[in-house]
Design an enzyme around this catalytic site. Sequence first.
Site, PDB file in Angstrom:
ATOM      1  CB  CYS A  69      44.928  46.988  38.364  1.00 47.11           C
ATOM      2  SG  CYS A  69      45.338  46.838  36.606  1.00 47.11           S
ATOM      3  CG  LEU A  70      41.706  45.856  34.560  1.00 48.29           C
ATOM      4  CD1 LEU A  70      41.340  44.557  33.877  1.00 48.29           C
ATOM      5  CD2 LEU A  70      41.532  47.012  33.620  1.00 48.29           C
TER       6      LEU A  70
END
Length: 633
Positions: A365-366
């Site tokens: 994700c991030l």
Amino acid sequence: MNNMTTISPPSDEGQLSFWPDAAKQWLKQWQDLAGGSVDGPANWTNKLIPAFPTTCGLAVEVEAPSSLDRAIHANMARATLGISPASLALAYFDWAVHLSVSPGKLGRLAEKSVRKGARLANYLAQASSRGAAWPCIEPLEQDQRFRDAAWQQWPFNLYSQAFLLQQQWWHNATTGIVGVSAHHEQVVSFVARQLLDVVSPVNFIATNPLVLDATMKEHGQNLLRGLRNFQEDWNSTAGGNQPVELDQFRAGDKVAATPGKVIFRNRLIELIQYFPTTAQVNAEPVLVVPAWIMKYYILDLSPENSLVRYLLDRGHTVFMISWHNPGPDDRDLGMEDYLHLGVLDALKAVQTVVPGCKVDTVGYCLGGTLLSIAAAYLAREADPVIHSVTLLAAQTDFTEAGELMLFIDHSQVSYLEDAMWDKGYLDTKQMAGAFQLLRSNDLIWSQIVQQYLMGQRTPMNDLMAWNADATRMPYRMHSEYLRRLFLNNDLFEGRYQVDGRPIALGDIRVPVFVVATEKDHVAPWRSVYKIKLATDTEVAFVLTSGGHNAGIVSEPGHAGRHFRYAADGRQAEHVDPDSWLAATPTAEGSWWPVWIEWLDSRASGQMFPPSPGSPDTGYPPLDAAPGKYVLER
């Protein structure tokens, strides 16, 4: 003043050397006058800066920072759940004006209204006379609210049909209007859908056959249980406490329980080195960079679905970053801090503990977006530390970032910055609220019906417990992330700067393994797929079933899982995502074994497992895993 220009001063002192002397002198004077710092809480990048002297050759609009505006917006945000009223007003104004000057569209909407009314009347006549009738409209595939047979009985079938027809009409009314910007159309349509969901017949006792049946059978006991559930949740929320059920999933017990040691700690991360479970390991260790929006242990849940344990059992040395949960004192931590104090410090530690190695890196994700920045930066610096890059549900292009873009435009980001200003961070409740709105039927209304009307608690599991264990986001980092990546798309378009110089994803030359999920509302798979356009290296791509979290936590043996996989060579011509989808066969099961095979095929050899930490070189074992940061509230 002619040819007015809005500019931003440099983000750090090092960049001042590139400015004219008069500009530097003016900036220092204004900084002293304002009582801020160049890269501190004044957040100059979001201001209109006072005019330079004429010797600079620039004419700039004057606008001083306003604490009053920030305070007002911060208090408004508490009532609006962080959603900008100005952004909504602009969207609705755009829609309403263009609709009002589109008589053809208005005529079609009137015609649709009459036709839908006639269809409903015909359905009513058939259902009331014969007790059954063919539905005049079917719910969307993802809408499970009216699937139960009880909704086919009179009069509940009429309620559901009327609601679905109304929902369809409003979709037609909020879309397809010439001249409305795509973003505003999406916002108006989304808000209309949310308002309709509030008045769905599912949400009321008198119009929900399942709730009525339970109430009659239990003589109202379900409603009493629901009232107790509501009181418990209200008291927990008001007191700022977490649900009691989370205690049984405390990190280090049932979840995040893989044995290891914290071998490094700075103000932003702890680095965990896990104990080996095999006599030999690959020469290249694995460093995992999780997202900092949640706790790291999504990749180390229960032992049976822990990706960390799966890697260990297949002969890999595994290191994991555990992010600090930021507070007010961390407001000035920016994206470069997350790069340097996070990924780069962790890589340095891994190379010290396993000397002479290159590192297989994994980002989720991030964390995957940050890892791609780190890989491009290290490629620019000609540092060969990275052996391979694996990106799990991570975007590098943000032009098609899914429904999250509904909450991201210049007005919304400015409003959000003001909401973060007084505390210095984005509160976990604000983030959770935005994600819940994206799937309001599943995460809000169905839960209200289940827990407060049916009186039934959904048993907590490890993934639900992790999802409730949120973290905060520092003011500066979150602002930079939204503006530089989401709004400006600087990374994908080659404008993203690290240490004052741009980086390019095209500089990455190590093999890349990319995983996307079919039902991802955070990182839509077609958006993730675009990394193939930005890199000039070998890219293997996996599209797996499930959503943003469940698709990644997809251990072998999990029923109902499937995936598509293609290992494209760097010389292969580009294939658009839909053509790739049509041409790539589906395989049953988990994608994890395919990834392990991909890693192993690139390993340079085997070695004995390294000991935890390296005391002689400044990395002594500190605490047992999962460490301290994961326990921060």
